[in-house]
Design a protein around this motif. Sequence first.
Motif, PDB file in Angstrom:
ATOM      1  N   GLU A   1       0.839  -1.183   0.000  1.00 53.53           N
ATOM      2  CA  GLU A   1       0.000   0.000   0.000  1.00 53.53           C
ATOM      3  C   GLU A   1       0.881   1.241   0.000  1.00 53.53           C
ATOM      4  O   GLU A   1       2.039   1.198   0.427  1.00 53.53           O
ATOM      5  CB  GLU A   1      -0.958   0.010   1.183  1.00 53.53           C
ATOM      6  CG  GLU A   1      -0.315   0.109   2.541  1.00 53.53           C
ATOM      7  CD  GLU A   1      -1.367   0.181   3.640  1.00 53.53           C
ATOM      8  OE1 GLU A   1      -2.148   1.162   3.649  1.00 53.53           O
ATOM      9  OE2 GLU A   1      -1.404  -0.730   4.484  1.00 53.53           O
ATOM     10  N   CYS A   2       0.344   2.345  -0.486  1.00 57.33           N
ATOM     11  CA  CYS A   2       1.096   3.596  -0.526  1.00 57.33           C
ATOM     12  C   CYS A   2       0.122   4.759  -0.563  1.00 57.33           C
ATOM     13  O   CYS A   2      -1.084   4.576  -0.748  1.00 57.33           O
ATOM     14  CB  CYS A   2       2.028   3.648  -1.742  1.00 57.33           C
ATOM     15  SG  CYS A   2       1.171   3.596  -3.349  1.00 57.33           S
ATOM     16  N   LYS A   3       0.664   5.965  -0.426  1.00 56.95           N
ATOM     17  CA  LYS A   3      -0.160   7.161  -0.501  1.00 56.95           C
ATOM     18  C   LYS A   3       0.610   8.276  -1.204  1.00 56.95           C
ATOM     19  O   LYS A   3       1.834   8.375  -1.102  1.00 56.95           O
ATOM     20  CB  LYS A   3      -0.591   7.629   0.885  1.00 56.95           C
ATOM     21  CG  LYS A   3       0.543   8.092   1.780  1.00 56.95           C
ATOM     22  CD  LYS A   3       0.022   8.586   3.117  1.00 56.95           C
ATOM     23  CE  LYS A   3       1.157   9.102   4.005  1.00 56.95           C
ATOM     24  NZ  LYS A   3       0.640   9.625   5.291  1.00 56.95           N
ATOM     25  N   ASP A   4      -0.112   9.092  -1.944  1.00 55.15           N
ATOM     26  CA  ASP A   4       0.409  10.310  -2.577  1.00 55.15           C
ATOM     27  C   ASP A   4       1.760  10.085  -3.262  1.00 55.15           C
ATOM     28  O   ASP A   4       1.917   9.136  -4.015  1.00 55.15           O
ATOM     29  CB  ASP A   4       0.466  11.437  -1.546  1.00 55.15           C
ATOM     30  CG  ASP A   4      -0.919  11.815  -1.034  1.00 55.15           C
ATOM     31  OD1 ASP A   4      -1.863  11.737  -1.831  1.00 55.15           O
ATOM     32  OD2 ASP A   4      -1.057  12.173   0.144  1.00 55.15           O
ATOM     33  N   VAL A   5       2.748  10.945  -2.972  1.00 52.82           N
ATOM     34  CA  VAL A   5       4.032  10.894  -3.684  1.00 52.82           C
ATOM     35  C   VAL A   5       4.777   9.592  -3.431  1.00 52.82           C
ATOM     36  O   VAL A   5       5.633   9.197  -4.230  1.00 52.82           O
ATOM     37  CB  VAL A   5       4.926  12.097  -3.309  1.00 52.82           C
ATOM     38  CG1 VAL A   5       4.281  13.395  -3.757  1.00 52.82           C
ATOM     39  CG2 VAL A   5       5.214  12.132  -1.816  1.00 52.82           C
ATOM     40  N   ASP A   6       4.470   8.893  -2.331  1.00 57.41           N
ATOM     41  CA  ASP A   6       5.146   7.631  -2.046  1.00 57.41           C
ATOM     42  C   ASP A   6       4.783   6.552  -3.055  1.00 57.41           C
ATOM     43  O   ASP A   6       5.476   5.537  -3.154  1.00 57.41           O
ATOM     44  CB  ASP A   6       4.786   7.138  -0.640  1.00 57.41           C
ATOM     45  CG  ASP A   6       5.313   8.047   0.454  1.00 57.41           C
ATOM     46  OD1 ASP A   6       6.292   8.783   0.183  1.00 57.41           O
ATOM     47  OD2 ASP A   6       4.761   8.045   1.568  1.00 57.41           O
ATOM     48  N   CYS A   7       3.701   6.768  -3.812  1.00 60.87           N
ATOM     49  CA  CYS A   7       3.304   5.802  -4.839  1.00 60.87           C
ATOM     50  C   CYS A   7       4.132   5.958  -6.114  1.00 60.87           C
ATOM     51  O   CYS A   7       4.145   5.067  -6.963  1.00 60.87           O
ATOM     52  CB  CYS A   7       1.826   5.960  -5.178  1.00 60.87           C
ATOM     53  SG  CYS A   7       0.701   5.585  -3.812  1.00 60.87           S
ATOM     54  N   GLY A   8       4.794   7.105  -6.270  1.00 59.09           N
ATOM     55  CA  GLY A   8       5.584   7.374  -7.467  1.00 59.09           C
ATOM     56  C   GLY A   8       4.737   7.902  -8.617  1.00 59.09           C
ATOM     57  O   GLY A   8       3.509   7.784  -8.608  1.00 59.09           O
ATOM     58  N   GLY A   9       5.385   8.499  -9.608  1.00 60.65           N
ATOM     59  CA  GLY A   9       4.679   9.010 -10.773  1.00 60.65           C
ATOM     60  C   GLY A   9       3.918  10.290 -10.497  1.00 60.65           C
ATOM     61  O   GLY A   9       4.085  10.934  -9.463  1.00 60.65           O
ATOM     62  N   SER A  10       3.044  10.642 -11.431  1.00 58.79           N
ATOM     63  CA  SER A  10       2.285  11.886 -11.336  1.00 58.79           C
ATOM     64  C   SER A  10       1.219  11.828 -10.258  1.00 58.79           C
ATOM     65  O   SER A  10       0.590  10.794 -10.042  1.00 58.79           O
ATOM     66  CB  SER A  10       1.623  12.182 -12.689  1.00 58.79           C
ATOM     67  OG  SER A  10       0.756  13.289 -12.591  1.00 58.79           O
ATOM     68  N   GLN A  11       1.007  12.962  -9.598  1.00 62.06           N
ATOM     69  CA  GLN A  11      -0.068  13.102  -8.606  1.00 62.06           C
ATOM     70  C   GLN A  11      -1.111  14.103  -9.088  1.00 62.06           C
ATOM     71  O   GLN A  11      -1.909  14.594  -8.292  1.00 62.06           O
ATOM     72  CB  GLN A  11       0.522  13.589  -7.280  1.00 62.06           C
ATOM     73  CG  GLN A  11       1.648  12.742  -6.750  1.00 62.06           C
ATOM     74  CD  GLN A  11       1.207  11.333  -6.412  1.00 62.06           C
ATOM     75  OE1 GLN A  11       0.281  11.140  -5.642  1.00 62.06           O
ATOM     76  NE2 GLN A  11       1.855  10.342  -6.994  1.00 62.06           N
TER      77      GLN A  11
END
Length: 206
Positions: A120-130
């Motif tokens: 699981e991840c959130k926001d910028v920790d997921c990588g790529g564009s937000q």
Amino acid sequence: FFAPTLLPTGPATAADVPVPAQDVSGSKDPGLIGRFSGSVIIDFVRLEFDEFALPVAALQKVEGRRDQHNNQFFEPKSSKLIEGRRTRVLYVLPEGIAPLQAVRNYQSEVKSQGGRTLFECKDVDCGGSQKLSWGGGGQMSLSMHIWPREKGGMQNKASTCALKSRISEQRYAALEFPGSKAYASVLAYAISEKGGDCETFNGRTV
């Protein structure tokens, strides 16, 4: 954590895209997992057989490569290659429901069946564009990896608003059902669109 603030709005104008009150024709919930109570299906695609690299780590940039829409290419650092029947359901959730609450709901449901969360991840920790779920000329987002537009969907104005508007509070979880016979990728984010015909979706979780 708190739910997104909902701004008061007046009656919709002729140009506003209304938030649908009923499921899109021909759609249904996946067999192994239900919907968040009060959600409405605004886009639905089922493939009888497909291959998918389920992200189990954050996206990372692939230098020198771009996708079909001129986005900088991103792919998960680690993924689980799976194949079989695949269903993609796009929901809009009731007012006041935050992305975190939606993802935790699905995690709890899978855990109650004996399954588990792989990543699981959130926001910028997921990588790529937000910034956008679908788009071109920037960076790939997690949504673009999970369901590229070439696979279909975005069949109506409501789903266009859900996929092409600015987003915030992104949350993601990769879930495994018992016995490794099925998987779910759950991506939730809040629409952040002020002005324009998609403003009726502002603050709503998709």
